[in-house]
Design a protein around this motif. Structure first.
Motif, mmCIF file in Angstrom:
data_model
loop_
_atom_site.group_PDB
_atom_site.id
_atom_site.type_symbol
_atom_site.label_atom_id
_atom_site.label_comp_id
_atom_site.label_asym_id
_atom_site.label_seq_id
_atom_site.Cartn_x
_atom_site.Cartn_y
_atom_site.Cartn_z
ATOM 1 N N MET A 1 63.485 -10.661 -67.678
ATOM 2 C CA MET A 1 64.076 -11.957 -67.920
ATOM 3 C C MET A 1 65.244 -12.163 -66.951
ATOM 4 S SD MET A 1 66.068 -13.276 -71.283
ATOM 5 C CE MET A 1 65.282 -14.704 -71.943
ATOM 6 N N ILE A 2 65.290 -13.308 -66.333
ATOM 7 C CA ILE A 2 66.342 -13.629 -65.372
ATOM 8 C C ILE A 2 67.455 -14.387 -66.095
ATOM 9 C CG2 ILE A 2 66.882 -14.996 -63.328
ATOM 10 C CD1 ILE A 2 64.156 -14.287 -62.263
ATOM 11 N N ILE A 3 68.690 -13.913 -65.915
ATOM 12 C CA ILE A 3 69.843 -14.558 -66.543
ATOM 13 C C ILE A 3 70.654 -15.247 -65.452
ATOM 14 C CG2 ILE A 3 71.982 -14.179 -67.800
ATOM 15 C CD1 ILE A 3 70.588 -11.776 -69.124
ATOM 16 N N LEU A 4 70.851 -16.552 -65.621
ATOM 17 C CA LEU A 4 71.646 -17.333 -64.678
ATOM 18 C C LEU A 4 73.035 -17.542 -65.254
ATOM 19 C CD1 LEU A 4 69.018 -20.026 -63.719
ATOM 20 C CD2 LEU A 4 69.988 -18.328 -62.200
ATOM 21 N N GLU A 5 74.049 -17.215 -64.481
ATOM 22 C CA GLU A 5 75.426 -17.479 -64.887
ATOM 23 C C GLU A 5 75.680 -18.988 -64.783
ATOM 24 O OE1 GLU A 5 77.545 -15.340 -66.069
ATOM 25 O OE2 GLU A 5 76.556 -13.451 -65.580
ATOM 26 N N SER A 6 76.720 -19.449 -65.452
ATOM 27 C CA SER A 6 77.090 -20.861 -65.380
ATOM 28 C C SER A 6 77.518 -21.219 -63.953
ATOM 29 C CB SER A 6 78.210 -21.156 -66.369
ATOM 30 O OG SER A 6 79.338 -20.372 -66.069
ATOM 31 N N CYS A 7 77.618 -22.504 -63.696
ATOM 32 C CA CYS A 7 78.006 -22.984 -62.365
ATOM 33 C C CYS A 7 79.432 -22.555 -62.049
ATOM 34 C CB CYS A 7 77.893 -24.503 -62.311
ATOM 35 S SG CYS A 7 78.417 -25.202 -60.724
ATOM 36 N N PRO A 8 79.666 -21.942 -60.883
ATOM 37 C CA PRO A 8 81.022 -21.513 -60.534
ATOM 38 C C PRO A 8 81.934 -22.684 -60.158
ATOM 39 C CG PRO A 8 79.557 -21.058 -58.716
ATOM 40 C CD PRO A 8 78.700 -21.555 -59.857
ATOM 41 N N PHE A 9 81.376 -23.866 -60.014
ATOM 42 C CA PHE A 9 82.169 -25.030 -59.613
ATOM 43 C C PHE A 9 82.554 -25.911 -60.796
ATOM 44 C CE2 PHE A 9 79.629 -23.759 -55.971
ATOM 45 C CZ PHE A 9 80.644 -23.487 -55.067
ATOM 46 N N VAL B 1 71.819 -24.811 -65.330
ATOM 47 C CA VAL B 1 71.432 -24.379 -63.988
ATOM 48 C C VAL B 1 69.984 -23.916 -64.027
ATOM 49 C CG1 VAL B 1 73.756 -23.780 -63.222
ATOM 50 C CG2 VAL B 1 72.386 -22.069 -64.363
ATOM 51 N N GLU B 2 69.276 -24.117 -62.929
ATOM 52 C CA GLU B 2 67.864 -23.769 -62.853
ATOM 53 C C GLU B 2 67.537 -23.159 -61.499
ATOM 54 O OE1 GLU B 2 65.532 -27.261 -63.583
ATOM 55 O OE2 GLU B 2 66.441 -27.614 -65.542
ATOM 56 N N SER B 3 66.570 -22.251 -61.504
ATOM 57 C CA SER B 3 66.055 -21.723 -60.242
ATOM 58 C C SER B 3 64.729 -22.408 -59.961
ATOM 59 C CB SER B 3 65.867 -20.204 -60.315
ATOM 60 O OG SER B 3 64.915 -19.871 -61.300
ATOM 61 N N SER B 4 64.452 -22.631 -58.686
ATOM 62 C CA SER B 4 63.196 -23.272 -58.318
ATOM 63 C C SER B 4 62.769 -22.823 -56.930
ATOM 64 C CB SER B 4 63.331 -24.797 -58.354
ATOM 65 O OG SER B 4 64.323 -25.229 -57.456
ATOM 66 N N GLU B 5 61.473 -22.898 -56.717
ATOM 67 C CA GLU B 5 60.921 -22.567 -55.404
ATOM 68 C C GLU B 5 61.111 -23.786 -54.510
ATOM 69 O OE1 GLU B 5 57.070 -20.200 -53.670
ATOM 70 O OE2 GLU B 5 56.878 -21.280 -55.556
ATOM 71 N N GLY C 1 66.927 -17.537 -51.252
ATOM 72 C CA GLY C 1 66.468 -16.155 -51.185
ATOM 73 C C GLY C 1 64.959 -16.101 -51.027
ATOM 74 N N ARG C 2 64.459 -14.998 -50.512
ATOM 75 C CA ARG C 2 63.005 -14.853 -50.331
ATOM 76 C C ARG C 2 62.268 -14.752 -51.657
ATOM 77 N NH1 ARG C 2 63.531 -10.091 -46.452
ATOM 78 N NH2 ARG C 2 63.156 -9.184 -48.463
ATOM 79 N N THR C 3 62.976 -14.283 -52.688
ATOM 80 C CA THR C 3 62.401 -14.208 -54.021
ATOM 81 C C THR C 3 63.355 -14.863 -55.010
ATOM 82 O OG1 THR C 3 63.444 -12.111 -54.604
ATOM 83 C CG2 THR C 3 61.298 -11.983 -53.470
ATOM 84 N N GLU C 4 62.843 -15.160 -56.195
ATOM 85 C CA GLU C 4 63.702 -15.745 -57.218
ATOM 86 C C GLU C 4 64.821 -14.776 -57.592
ATOM 87 O OE1 GLU C 4 63.313 -18.054 -61.476
ATOM 88 O OE2 GLU C 4 61.754 -16.620 -60.941
ATOM 89 N N ALA C 5 64.495 -13.493 -57.692
ATOM 90 C CA ALA C 5 65.504 -12.490 -58.058
ATOM 91 C C ALA C 5 66.642 -12.435 -57.042
ATOM 92 C CB ALA C 5 64.854 -11.123 -58.200
ATOM 93 N N ILE C 6 66.338 -12.529 -55.767
ATOM 94 C CA ILE C 6 67.374 -12.503 -54.720
ATOM 95 C C ILE C 6 68.256 -13.742 -54.818
ATOM 96 C CG2 ILE C 6 67.782 -12.637 -52.226
ATOM 97 C CD1 ILE C 6 65.268 -10.853 -51.891
ATOM 98 N N ASN D 1 74.603 -15.540 -59.054
ATOM 99 C CA ASN D 1 75.438 -14.865 -60.043
ATOM 100 C C ASN D 1 76.628 -14.152 -59.405
ATOM 101 O OD1 ASN D 1 73.821 -15.769 -62.098
ATOM 102 N ND2 ASN D 1 72.690 -13.865 -62.304
ATOM 103 N N ARG D 2 76.504 -13.718 -58.179
ATOM 104 C CA ARG D 2 77.603 -13.069 -57.481
ATOM 105 C C ARG D 2 78.732 -14.058 -57.223
ATOM 106 N NH1 ARG D 2 75.002 -10.771 -52.968
ATOM 107 N NH2 ARG D 2 74.264 -9.206 -54.406
ATOM 108 N N ARG D 3 78.422 -15.329 -57.082
ATOM 109 C CA ARG D 3 79.439 -16.350 -56.822
ATOM 110 C C ARG D 3 80.178 -16.752 -58.089
ATOM 111 N NH1 ARG D 3 77.171 -21.216 -53.597
ATOM 112 N NH2 ARG D 3 77.295 -21.917 -55.715
#
Length: 67
Positions: A1-9, A15-19, A39-44, A50-52
């Protein structure tokens, strides 16, 4: 399961990930439309987003100028 942190701004949880291209993924805030690195993959892409994320708010100090 991918966990997205809240928006840093804006702090939104919406927030959503998409291709975005073949072999390209990105995370976007649906409220302020900030985007993370592609990123080349959704995980990347999610890891880069999340690092931001800021764990503590950043406070700016106003500077008074003498007239």
């Amino acid at each position: 399961m991918i966990i997205l942190e809240s928006c840093p701004f804006c702090g939104s949880q919406h927030v959503e990930s998409s291709e975005v291209d073949i072999n390209g993924w990105m995370v976007e805030c649906m409220d302020c439309h900030a985007t993370g690195p592609i990123g080349r993959t959704e995980a990347i892409a999610v890891t880069a987003w999340n690092r931001r994320h800021l764990k503590a708010p950043v406070h700016s100090q106003s500077v008074a100028t003498a007239a």
